[in-house]
Design an enzyme around this catalytic site. Structure first.
Site, PDB file in Angstrom:
ATOM      1  N   ASP A 264      36.724  36.826  46.124  1.00 54.85           N
ATOM      2  CA  ASP A 264      37.805  36.080  46.614  1.00 54.85           C
ATOM      3  C   ASP A 264      38.323  35.175  45.579  1.00 54.85           C
ATOM      4  OD1 ASP A 264      38.243  37.411  48.929  1.00 54.85           O
ATOM      5  OD2 ASP A 264      36.330  36.482  49.968  1.00 54.85           O
ATOM      6  N   ASP A 374      40.081  44.162  51.003  1.00 52.12           N
ATOM      7  CA  ASP A 374      40.062  43.294  52.139  1.00 52.12           C
ATOM      8  C   ASP A 374      41.404  42.640  52.614  1.00 52.12           C
ATOM      9  OD1 ASP A 374      38.577  41.537  53.604  1.00 52.12           O
ATOM     10  OD2 ASP A 374      38.392  40.007  52.073  1.00 52.12           O
TER      11      ASP A 374
HETATM   12 ZN   LIG Z   1      38.434  39.096  50.322  1.00 55.91          ZN
END
Ligand SMILES: [Zn+2]
Length: 1005
Positions: A264, A374
């Site tokens: 991320d 995601d």
């Molecule tokens: Zn993610």
């Protein structure tokens, strides 16, 4: 025979845990350890290597939250270990259940060369295989004491999410710093037993294979001398060789394992930490590629590659070599794995432009897949954008997280709003962090919905979220499952190799039309309002900056700011990452984002001011020019042009007999009662009331909002069960500006001030909220007298429809959804739009009135939430929103008013009217970008689309001499298979399908 299955299975577990795994390292000796704690933010590698460390012992606490500690470990390989394989075991105090969410390290040699990363599932550094004995060992570790934000008791508010509030309490305790002998045979035995034990657990108890595995495991355990595991491991392995060699069934599911580390770009750590996370993971993966010839690793997000290149040149050199070997593979083609609901049309396009261009320029690689494992749902405009970028495939597994409905396919064609179809795969392993566990592999095979017509799926394999990547254990397990009876067959492949197989075996996959709505994380459309406003504002300013700079460049020779715009675009694109724009990051990330957006705004306004001054003629003449950056003519000023224009007269305001005020501009008459609520909005042209009888619009409603988990992400449906209408006003008075009404309300610890005006048949509502609530959801409601089964909300390059009812579980699950600049509802012949300058979340519900059997369709926009995780102070403070209600709006009016609200006119001193660079003679066609070509050629690039869902034929005229025109992809490359329109009289004729997107590139002499 008697059933002793449980006995053997329990025996396997205990012997593995207590005897075999500990024997992987049969001998060890401690290293000497010293540490230097960097005083503030991370320091350059050379500074860390040359600092003077002080001794520290195993067991000592270290690591203030977000600190950086440079450990130096030294020692000598014992001479009696000659001929053995030796590794350093460096355990910074890891909890192995939290890879990516804890302290991490990057190991360097004394010369600054990176060795590999350290994380809870990867604590070893190879010293020699074999060693001679007597070698001096010296390693440096750049250790980051990132605090655990998402703990065993998740979603509790914490102040650890910002360096400014996190305190200085050490977070970790040094656990093990040893040199150790590595017994490869025992390690291989562990993998054998794990693979067979995990496979066994997934097989049917009434099948022979399960029992064959059980008996083989039992024989292996019998062969081990528990007092001499190292001496008997080879014999135990020999007992397993037979069952490991039986091949997979011909019909076995085929899994393409892709080495992966979901990182991320910011989340429970700040952006600067991701720069280091990427370096650690890339170091580990290049090292693993050297050790494992069959392994393939894929890394997405061009931004992360660019970080390595800029900040860690030593790691970059290793990455480049592995890319050139074809084994470290760029995945996807986006700048970051962005959200796809909220980014505007051009921003979504530029994610691909900048992502693909980076991989093309650095490696000559162009991928055909979008890689978004995601992302929290997928807007229906995306397929056309993927196609226009020169790609044709999409991968995500996130829809498996939906709360209610199970998606019917894993491999299918996804059709977007314009009819573009994209070959799409959802990995049935249902994770982007596959670790090659037998349970995961069996789940993928069982779960795969396309059995019988397709056999291949992809498994992104490696620790992720906070990075880490694939481990040697995963590679070893995959090797055993390559062709193993009872298991799916696993092979390492690139995403492109997988997609080629999947497409070839499945020529007519099923089709899913419309958005891929994630039935979860719906509150990400609202949380962290300032981040969302920063994004919307930046997108609008980028459009203006490109438009006016291009116009000034063509007309006046103004220096087009290529490099500044390139840099600013990349900044805005980075902040569309799927935990930043959605508002699900720690406080640190959102605090920095607010500052970054302010700097972006200042720089873009400077570019716009400079360009407009260059165009405006005599700025001292006393004349005032109005610049219109919107794609439609406004108040007589052409789209993309500037003209002298009078300031519109204020609307009439009068007192209302029953209390309150009436605003009337001859097109729209709005009645505001003494509570400050809009009780009537009469479209005077149509003679029609907009507000449902007995209801009031501009109604603020507040709900308790405490989801079961994922506070910043989720709003759970039960939030609607309790609501408070904010109907008590402190003040309802004429506003400061003529023709306006000001409404002030207090509630809880908060206060709202609204200013209502009517102009051009539109009710403008400016809302200022000083927000100090906790776990509440604030909505602004418009109960409308409209009967409609569906409504439209703007998406990228068009709009998508959703139901106003909840007939099916799929429709009921969409109780909070995304809009860009407008939401539109209509009955045949009459509609109404709500436009917004910065909010994305909304909901639409319907009721039937007993009084007249008419339908009330209530549209509510989501203003603010106040979740306490991961940022305990989410959205506290002052916020400003702008909305407008447009009664009588067609879909075309909704499109136009949306642009107008987001691109306000600019009044600039000057006397030279500016003719547009590009003119379109059909308002259905919306120009989303006018810019100079990114290659510096001076060509003018124009992107436009059909905006109403119908067909459009138009002439595109250039306000400059074009010497040629080409139809291009988003990267401004001419499309070989598309004929360019023939220019005639300074214009070209175009004909567009519903929502069709076109990019034209005009060359100039
Ligand atoms: Zn993610």
């Amino acid at each position: 025979m008697h059933d002793d299955r449980a006995l053997v299975e329990n025996r396997l577990k205990r012997v593995l845990d207590e005897r075999i795994r500990p024997a992987v390292y049969p001998a060890s000796t401690p290293l000497d350890v010293a540490v230097w704690h960097a005083p503030g933010e991370p320091v350059p590698v050379t500074e860390g290597l040359t600092a003077s460390p002080a001794p520290i012992a195993v067991g000592d606490a270290w690591g203030a939250p977000w600190g950086t500690s440079w450990f130096t470990v030294t020692g000598t390989v014992p001479v009696e270990w000659a001929g053995r394989t030796v590794e350093a075991i460096l355990d910074l105090g890891f909890d192995e259940n939290m890879p990516g969410f804890q302290c991490e390290g990057l190991v360097y040699r004394p010369d600054g060369g990176p060795v590999k990363g350290l994380n809870p599932r990867n604590q070893w550094v190879r010293i020699g295989a074999p060693v001679e004995g007597g070698e001096e060992v010296r390693l440096h570790i750049e250790a980051a004491s990132n605090p655990v934000i998402l703990d065993y008791h998740p979603f509790l508010p914490t102040k650890l999410g910002d360096r400014e509030t996190a305190g200085s309490e050490p977070q970790y305790r040094l656990a093990r710093m040893d040199l150790a002998v590595f017994d490869e045979t025992v390690w291989q035995l562990v993998i054998d037993l794990e693979v067979l034990g995990e496979l066994m657990a997934e097989l049917p108890v009434d099948g022979a294979r399960r029992w064959e595995l059980l008996r083989a495991v039992e024989r292996a355990l019998d062969a081990i001398d528990l007092q001499d595991v190292n001496g008997t491991a080879a014999a135990a392995r020999a007992e397993l060789a037979g069952v490991l060699a039986t091949p997979a069934a011909p019909s076995a599911h085929r899994i393409s394992a892709v080495g992966h580390a979901h990182i991320d770009s910011a989340w429970l750590w700040p952006l600067r930490e991701t720069v280091r996370k990427v370096a650690r993971t890339a170091s580990n993966m290049t090292a693993l590629l050297e050790d494992e010839p069959e392994f393939v690793f894929a890394m997405s997000q061009a931004q992360q590659w660019a970080w390595i290149k800029e900040h860690r040149p030593e790691v970059w050199a290793r990455v480049v070599k592995a890319v050139n070997d074809g084994r470290f593979v760029p995945a996807g083609g986006m700048w970051v794995e962005s959200d796809t609901n909220m980014p505007g049309s051009e921003a979504m396009a530029r994610q691909f432009v900048h992502g693909k261009r980076f991989f093309l320029e650095e490696f000559g690689v162009e991928n055909e897949e979008a890689w978004l494992p995601d992302t929290f749902g997928f807007a229906a405009g995306l397929p056309q954008i993927i196609k226009a970028a020169g790609s044709k495939r999409l991968l995500t597994q996130k829809i498996s997280w939906s709360q209610v409905n199970k998606f019917p396919h894993h491999t299918f064609l996804w059709e977007g709003i314009d009819g573009t179809r994209i070959f799409t795969h959802f990995p049935p392993v249902d994770t982007y962090n596959c670790s090659m566990k037998g349970g995961e592999i069996a789940h993928a095979a069982r779960n795969f919905k396309d059995k019988g017509v397709a056999r291949h799926s992809l498994a992104p394999t490696g620790w992720g979220d906070g990075g880490g990547g694939t481990t040697r254990e995963m590679v070893a397990k995959a090797a055993r499952m390559r062709d193993l009876e009872g298991s799916a067959a696993v092979v390492w492949e690139t995403p492109a190799e997988f997609f080629a197989r999947a497409e070839a075996e499945y020529p007519a996959p099923p089709v899913w039309v419309g958005e891929l709505y994630l039935e979860l994380h719906r509150a990400t459309l609202t949380s962290q309002a300032k981040t969302k406003q920063g994004n919307r504002r930046s997108e609008s300013l980028l459009r203006e900056a490109e438009l006016w700079a291009a116009t000034a460049a063509v007309r006046t020779g103004f220096a087009y700011p290529h490099e500044r715009l390139d840099r600013i675009w990349k900044t805005v694109l980075l902040h569309q990452f799927h935990d930043i724009l959605p508002g699900s990051s720690i406080a640190w990330v959102h605090r920095e984002a607010e500052k970054t957006y302010a700097a972006v705004s200042a720089e873009l306004n400077e570019i716009i001011d400079d360009a407009q001054r260059a165009l405006a003629g005599d700025t001292t003449s006393g004349g005032r020019l109005v610049f219109n950056a919107a794609p439609h003519t406004r108040n007589g000023v052409p789209a993309g042009g500037a003209a002298m224009a009078p300031t519109p007269a204020p609307t009439g305001l009068r007192a209302r007999d029953e209390g309150g005020y009436v605003l009337d501009d001859g097109l729209l008459r709005v009645e505001i009662d003494d509570r400050g609520l809009v009780v009537s909005a009469c479209d005077l042209r149509a003679g029609r009331e907009t507000v449902a009888p007995g209801q009031a619009a501009n109604l603020l409603q507040i709900h308790p909002d405490f989801p079961n988990m994922w506070d910043a992400w989720d709003v759970d449906q039960f939030y609607r069960n309790t609501v408070t209408d904010l109907v008590d006003a402190d003040e309802v008075t004429p506003g400061e500006e003529p023709g306006s009404v000001r409404v002030v309300r207090s509630f809880g610890r908060s206060r709202v001030t609204q200013v209502l005006t009517v102009e051009a048949g539109r009710l403008d509502i400016r809302t200022e909220v000083d927000w100090h609530e906790t776990e509440k959801f604030l909505k602004l409601a418009f109960p409308l007298d409209v009967h409609a089964d569906r409504y439209a909300s703007e998406s990228q390059y068009g709009h998508a429809f959703r139901a106003t009812h909840t007939n099916t579980s799929w429709e009921a699950a969409k109780f909070e959804a995304c809009n860009h600049k407008f939401v539109h509802l209509e009955e045949p012949g009459w509609g109404v739009a709500l436009v917004t300058d910065s909010t994305y979340g909304h909901d639409v519900t319907r009721t039937v009135r007993a009084s007249d059997r008419g339908t009330t369709t209530t549209l509510r926009v989501s203003l603010l939430r106040a979740p306490r995780f991961p940022d305990p102070e989410t959205d506290q403070g002052l916020h400003r929103f702008r909305h407008a209600l447009v009664p009588g709006a067609t879909i075309g009016d909704a499109v136009r008013e949306g642009w107008f609200l987001n691109l306000p006119e600019r009044r600039v001193p000057g006397d030279a009217e500016v003719a547009p660079l590009v003119t379109v003679d059909d308002d259905a066609i919306v120009v989303t970008a006018v810019k100079l070509a990114d290659d510096g050629s001076g060509d003018v690039v124009v992107r436009f689309h059909e905006s109403r869902g119908g067909r459009a034929r138009a002439r595109i005229s250039t306000g400059f001499t074009a010497t040629g025109v080409a139809v291009t992809d988003l990267l401004e490359r001419p499309l070989a298979d598309t004929a360019a329109p023939e220019p005639a009289d300074g214009s070209v004729a175009v004909s567009l399908r519903p929502f069709e997107l076109v990019t034209l590139r005009f060359s100039r002499s």
